[in-house]
Design an enzyme around this catalytic site. Sequence first.
Site, mmCIF file in Angstrom:
data_model
loop_
_atom_site.group_PDB
_atom_site.id
_atom_site.type_symbol
_atom_site.label_atom_id
_atom_site.label_comp_id
_atom_site.label_asym_id
_atom_site.label_seq_id
_atom_site.Cartn_x
_atom_site.Cartn_y
_atom_site.Cartn_z
ATOM 1 N N GLY A 79 0.698 -1.192 0.025
ATOM 2 C CA GLY A 79 0.012 0.026 -0.033
ATOM 3 C C GLY A 79 0.590 1.197 -0.067
ATOM 4 O O GLY A 79 0.362 2.415 -0.389
ATOM 5 N N ASP A 139 2.877 3.755 -1.478
ATOM 6 C CA ASP A 139 3.069 4.057 -2.970
ATOM 7 C C ASP A 139 3.809 5.334 -3.153
ATOM 8 O O ASP A 139 4.155 5.876 -4.303
ATOM 9 C CB ASP A 139 1.849 4.120 -3.728
ATOM 10 C CG ASP A 139 0.725 4.909 -3.401
ATOM 11 O OD1 ASP A 139 0.827 5.504 -2.307
ATOM 12 O OD2 ASP A 139 -0.254 4.675 -4.062
ATOM 13 N N LYS A 175 4.230 7.554 3.238
ATOM 14 C CA LYS A 175 3.249 6.610 3.410
ATOM 15 C C LYS A 175 3.542 5.091 3.829
ATOM 16 O O LYS A 175 4.577 4.612 3.382
ATOM 17 C CB LYS A 175 2.193 6.609 2.085
ATOM 18 C CG LYS A 175 1.076 5.835 2.110
ATOM 19 C CD LYS A 175 0.076 6.106 0.658
ATOM 20 C CE LYS A 175 -0.980 5.141 0.807
ATOM 21 N NZ LYS A 175 -1.462 5.098 -0.473
#
Length: 119
Positions: free
Chosen positions: A17, A19, A23
Site C-alpha cells: 500500500g 506508494d 506513506k
Amino acid sequence: MIAAGDLRPGHHVAALGADVHGKGEVELDALARCRLFCDEWEQASAGGELSGAVSAGRVEREDVTELGDVLLGRATGRHDAGEITLFDSTGLAIQDLAIAAAVLDAWRAGKAEASTVRL
C-alpha cells in the site's frame, strides 16, 4: 498499521500500500524485526514501504535483498521457517509482465490449471 508486537516467528508481510514517500503500513520497529526484500531498491527506497525507514537512517541498501537476486540465485531467500520476512512491492510492470508470461507458458505446457475469466 503493523506494529513490532504483531509479528510472530514465520510471519511474512507483503507490503503493497505504500506508494509514495511518507506513506506506510508497517511501523519502523516492526521493519527492524524483519528480513527485508523488495522488487527494486531505487524505487522502494524512494517511495515504497521502506522509504520512511531509509529516510530515518534505519534501513540501508545492504539491509534489503532484491527479489530478482533471489530468483536468479545471487541471494538467498528465507533462511528458515521461523524467520520474519517483509516484501516491499512497489510494482514494476516489467516484473508483472514476466510473471504473466511465465504463468501463460506453464499453462500452455500443461503445468498449471487456470479458470476461464470473461470480462
